[in-house]
Design an enzyme around this catalytic site. Structure first.
Site, PDB file in Angstrom:
ATOM      1  N   ASN A   1     -10.322  -2.772   2.707  1.00 13.35           N
ATOM      2  CA  ASN A   1     -10.045  -2.746   1.270  1.00 13.35           C
ATOM      3  C   ASN A   1     -11.332  -2.482   0.499  1.00 13.35           C
ATOM      4  O   ASN A   1     -12.422  -2.493   1.080  1.00 13.35           O
ATOM      5  CB  ASN A   1      -9.455  -4.085   0.814  1.00 13.35           C
ATOM      6  CG  ASN A   1      -7.966  -4.216   1.165  1.00 13.35           C
ATOM      7  OD1 ASN A   1      -7.284  -3.231   1.406  1.00 13.35           O
ATOM      8  ND2 ASN A   1      -7.494  -5.452   1.200  1.00 13.35           N
TER       9      ASN A   1
ATOM     10  N   TYR B   1       1.227  -4.387  11.777  1.00 17.45           N
ATOM     11  CA  TYR B   1       1.184  -2.939  11.514  1.00 17.45           C
ATOM     12  C   TYR B   1       2.126  -2.166  12.420  1.00 17.45           C
ATOM     13  O   TYR B   1       2.931  -1.352  11.961  1.00 17.45           O
ATOM     14  CB  TYR B   1      -0.259  -2.420  11.606  1.00 17.45           C
ATOM     15  CG  TYR B   1      -1.085  -2.909  10.428  1.00 17.45           C
ATOM     16  CD1 TYR B   1      -1.322  -2.096   9.332  1.00 17.45           C
ATOM     17  CD2 TYR B   1      -1.577  -4.205  10.387  1.00 17.45           C
ATOM     18  CE1 TYR B   1      -2.039  -2.547   8.240  1.00 17.45           C
ATOM     19  CE2 TYR B   1      -2.287  -4.675   9.304  1.00 17.45           C
ATOM     20  CZ  TYR B   1      -2.520  -3.844   8.225  1.00 17.45           C
ATOM     21  OH  TYR B   1      -3.214  -4.300   7.145  1.00 17.45           O
TER      22      TYR B   1
ATOM     23  N   HIS C   1       0.837  -1.218   0.000  1.00 15.62           N
ATOM     24  CA  HIS C   1       0.000   0.000   0.000  1.00 15.62           C
ATOM     25  C   HIS C   1       0.865   1.259   0.000  1.00 15.62           C
ATOM     26  O   HIS C   1       0.544   2.241   0.669  1.00 15.62           O
ATOM     27  CB  HIS C   1      -0.931   0.022   1.209  1.00 15.62           C
ATOM     28  CG  HIS C   1      -1.963  -1.060   1.219  1.00 15.62           C
ATOM     29  ND1 HIS C   1      -3.262  -0.869   0.790  1.00 15.62           N
ATOM     30  CD2 HIS C   1      -1.902  -2.351   1.623  1.00 15.62           C
ATOM     31  CE1 HIS C   1      -3.942  -1.996   0.931  1.00 15.62           C
ATOM     32  NE2 HIS C   1      -3.143  -2.910   1.433  1.00 15.62           N
TER      33      HIS C   1
ATOM     34  N   HIS D   1      -3.652   0.886  12.198  1.00 13.50           N
ATOM     35  CA  HIS D   1      -3.380  -0.394  12.865  1.00 13.50           C
ATOM     36  C   HIS D   1      -4.717  -1.036  13.245  1.00 13.50           C
ATOM     37  O   HIS D   1      -5.535  -0.395  13.916  1.00 13.50           O
ATOM     38  CB  HIS D   1      -2.531  -0.131  14.107  1.00 13.50           C
ATOM     39  CG  HIS D   1      -2.280  -1.344  14.957  1.00 13.50           C
ATOM     40  ND1 HIS D   1      -2.163  -2.612  14.436  1.00 13.50           N
ATOM     41  CD2 HIS D   1      -2.119  -1.480  16.299  1.00 13.50           C
ATOM     42  CE1 HIS D   1      -1.941  -3.470  15.421  1.00 13.50           C
ATOM     43  NE2 HIS D   1      -1.923  -2.811  16.557  1.00 13.50           N
TER      44      HIS D   1
END
Ligand code: HEM
Length: 753
Positions: free
Chosen positions: A201, A416, A129, A393
């Site tokens: 997503n 994360y 990403h 996160h």
């Protein structure tokens, strides 16, 4: 969705505007809040304010306390150039030298500070990403989730500031926006109870069921490690090798091959939390839930050729679309919704394993209930400080929202924070302004790189008596996060449950839910991607996977690849289709869409009226003329025949058939291949032809019909709005645009109907 807000149609907006209810906006894209002077400014003055559409992070202290300071105090101030220490400087263009011809002196502290800082401007890009775009907004809760969660930000009418970052997964920071890929949709809610991150997503399923495979699927999808190509795409051997061998990826892969993999805009994507979460209400009762974002503008995609052209013509297409829409006042909106399921011991619903992130629960089985509205209403004022430094996160939770035992989620809960220690250089990234919580922090953490808080007290441990016992733990009644005491038992094994073995019934469900034209696009996408693989074995292996989805899909792709159709597998599952998965067949608002208007000198009066009507309808009209400057001396031109390309427009209006411009020479511009003796400028013909091929509406009046026919468009083609006058052509064009595309221009094979 149970609750929705009325959205005005474009035609209604034009009517309102004519009645004086709505004010037209300006063409977005202006670089700064004040136009530059022709002469170099020399009078010292304070920095310019940001543009009206821009904001920075709210001004909270590193420990989550409101400072009340204006945002300008976070930015540079003062009218004079200084060093980082605030020392004013007289010259920044010449190194300090022994005489004008040097050598440069080591004592030049300004040179060394300036170059040192520049040398360290870049930070590592995200491992996935890496490329994204962000915006600020506000979330208003309807209160409809209060019966299932006690999260304060979901109580009726609670308003919570948010920051959203959209992204592609595979490409590097500098890659193009319109590649075929999954898109990230990550939202940071600055709630009164601490930060809640919904890191989702634009697809409701994931490639893998267990996070331990995440490094593998990403290694396969990214570039080949020997040559670092291809960039930002899955059309290569390692990806198809992986997904052919890990068939749990079949479902996510068919979503990627559909129009969902090439969204028209971030504003026109759904978002999904993917995993099942566990909600807890004020009575301590639990419910399982999946989060959904539903865009008010509908879910729309590009067509593949458009996406490919855009990668070259405007690699920043999605970023620009987001920034421009917000700047133009067309604030993107999504409703947040939840699907809820009883929290049963097996964590299944209608035979679907809720802990398997490769499965959806069709909306027809569990409707999505709207629980709030997200509005993105401000652009960032500094990309690096906000979009690049934001750190999401999945472990940023608030009371009332807990995690489940989905093994994909478990890995994310580790990953994360871990990656951000490297990316943001140390453990204090929660103190970076965009990451600061809006709830007071007393975490007993101390020191570390980039510590910006100045802690007090002598006893950062618990219990203590030297600091008066502070900080104290809270009970659930005082807003503490208390994990749901779920029963856990089992043998320690590296295994998946039996339900995870079903890899094909839901990809088939997706396929069966598509309209014929969407199926055509899926076939074309598989054929393209597999066609770009080098190894026959990888293609043949994947055809066997496709045979498990649908025989027609498999046959058509095999035909395109010139390979034999593999033997039919076991009888296929026959799931009930989910119409909610299809993207076409309705109409939607057209806010923030781009309408190109081709005009020449003689057309000005009518074109001005049309331009005004488009603006008043909440869209952006871009005048395309033979040259820049002012058309007819009065109408500003945004694009010329040299700079315009069809792919940036959602619809095209043609005011006349302009003859070739003086610069229409094939040798100068490959687009102008038609030469100067054609009756219509060859670049205009290309514009019209591409707009037609990509099934976008075309309106025209005056001599437009001549240009449209010259461009090879049959006069009876669907989606042409040719009228006597411009306003009629515009109204019809906008009606067509509300359906996003003229789908009839893509006839689907009879076998797909
Ligand atoms: C349901 C599956 C997943 C979804 C929806 C998802 C979504 C996202 C999103 C939206 C981002 C970008 C955040 C941003 O804009 O800064 C991201 C970044 C990232 N994801 Fe995931 N992801 C998933 C699975 C995983 C898994 C399984 C792992 C690792 C085991 C993982 C590791 C990462 C990492 C390391 C980053 C970069 C974070 C950063 O540098 O700040 N993701 N993911």
């Amino acid at each position: 969705m149970e609750r929705s807000h009325p959205v005005k149609s474009t035609v209604d907006k034009i009517i309102d505007a004519v009645a004086g209810d709505e004010k037209p906006g300006e063409i977005p894209g202006v670089p700064n809040s004040e136009p530059p002077s022709l002469e170099e400014p020399t009078e010292p003055r304070e920095p310019l304010p940001p543009k009206p559409d821009q904001e920075g992070p709210d001004t909270f202290s590193p420990t989550g306390q409101p400072t009340g300071a204006p945002q300008a105090q976070m930015a540079q101030g003062g009218a004079h150039l200084t060093t980082a220490q605030g020392l004013r400087l007289r010259d920044t263009d010449h190194s300090l030298k022994a005489g004008p011809r040097g050598p440069v002196l080591l004592q030049d502290h300004h040179l060394r500070e300036k170059v040192m800082h520049f040398d360290h401007e870049r930070i590592p890009e995200r491992v996935v990403h890496a490329r994204g775009a962000g915006a600020h907004g506000i979330f208003r809760a309807y209160g409809t989730a209060a019966n299932v969660t006690r999260a304060a930000f979901l109580a009726e009418d609670a308003q919570t500031p948010v920051f959203v970052r959209f992204s592609t997964v595979i490409g590097s920071r500098g890659s193009a926006d319109t590649v075929r890929d999954t898109r990230g949709f990550a939202t940071k809610f600055y709630t009164s109870e601490g930060v809640f991150d919904l890191v989702g997503n634009n697809m409701p399923v994931f490639f893998i069921q267990d996070a331990i495979k995440f490094p593998d699927v990403i290694h396969a999808a990214k570039w080949h490690p020997d040559r670092e190509i291809p960039q930002a795409q899955t059309a290569h051997d390692t990806f198809w090798d992986f997904v052919g061998l890990h068939t749990e990826a079949t479902h996510h892969t068919i979503w990627n091959m559909s129009g969902r993999g090439i969204p028209r805009s971030y504003r026109m994507m759904e978002g999904f939390g993917v995993h099942t979460f566990r909600l807890v209400n004020a009575q301590g009762e639990t419910t399982l839930a999946k989060f959904h974002w539903k865009p008010k503008l509908g879910v729309h995609s590009l067509v593949w050729e458009e996406a490919q052209l855009l990668n070259g013509v405007d690699p920043d297409f999605h970023r620009r679309d987001l920034f421009d829409a917000i700047e133009a006042g067309a604030f993107p909106e999504w409703e947040l919704g939840i699907q809820v399921f009883p929290d049963t011991p097996d964590q299944m619903f209608e035979g679907i394993d809720l802990l398997d992130s490769t499965k959806i629960v069709p909306e027809e089985l569990a409707p999505v209930q709207a629980i709030g509205l997200l509005t993105l209403n401000a652009n960032t004022s500094n990309f690096f400080a906000e979009t690049e430094q934001v750190a999401f996160h999945v472990g940023h939770l608030v009371p009332g929202i807990d995690v489940t035992d989905d093994p994909l989620l478990a890995g994310r809960l580790f990953s994360y924070l871990d990656t951000q220690i490297t990316r943001l250089a140390g453990p204090n990234f929660a103190q970076i302004p965009i990451n600061r919580t809006h709830a007071p922090v007393n975490d007993m953490q101390r020191d570390g790189f980039h510590q910006t808080a100045v802690h007090r007290g002598v006893a950062p441990y618990r219990p203590n008596s030297l600091d008066g016992g502070c900080p104290f733990t809270a009970g659930a009644g005082e807003g503490a996060f208390v994990e749901v005491p779920v029963e856990v038992s089992g043998r320690k094994v590296r295994e998946a449950p039996a339900s995870y073995a079903d890899h094909f019934s839901q990809p088939r469900l997706f396929w069966l839910s598509m309209s014929p034209v969407e199926r055509e696009h899926i076939i074309a996408a598989y054929t393209f991607e597999l066609g770009k693989c080098y190894e026959q074995a990888i293609k043949e292996r994947y055809l066997k996977v496709l045979a498990n989805i649908d025989p027609v899909l498999c046959e058509k792709v095999a035909e395109g690849l010139g390979l034999p159709v593999p033997e039919a597998p076991e009888p296929l599952a026959e799931p009930t289709p989910s119409p909610a998965l299809s993207m076409i067949g309705k109409t939607w608002p057209t806010d923030g869409r781009l309408v190109g208007i081709i005009a020449a000198d003689g057309d000005v009066a009518e074109v001005e009226a049309i331009r005004q009507a488009v603006l008043e309808g909440g869209m952006t009209p871009l005048i395309i003329a033979p040259t820049g400057g002012m058309l007819g001396g009065t109408l500003p031109v945004q694009r010329t025949f040299v700079t315009a390309r069809s792919v940036e427009f959602d619809a095209l209006l043609v005011a006349s058939a302009p003859p070739p411009g003086n610069d229409a020479y094939g040798a100068r511009d490959a687009k102008a291949g038609g030469g100067t003796d054609a009756p219509v400028d060859p670049r205009v013909l290309l514009l019209i032809n591409e707009t037609y091929r990509h099934a976008k509406p075309i309106g025209g009046w005056g001599t437009a019909a001549q240009a449209i026919s010259q461009a090879g468009v049959p006069p009876q083609a669907p989606g042409l709005a040719i009228a006597e006058d411009g306003m009629t052509a515009l109204e019809e064009t906008l009606r067509l645009l509300a359906a996003h595309r003229v789908w009839d221009r893509f006839p689907a094979a009879a076998s797909l109907a």
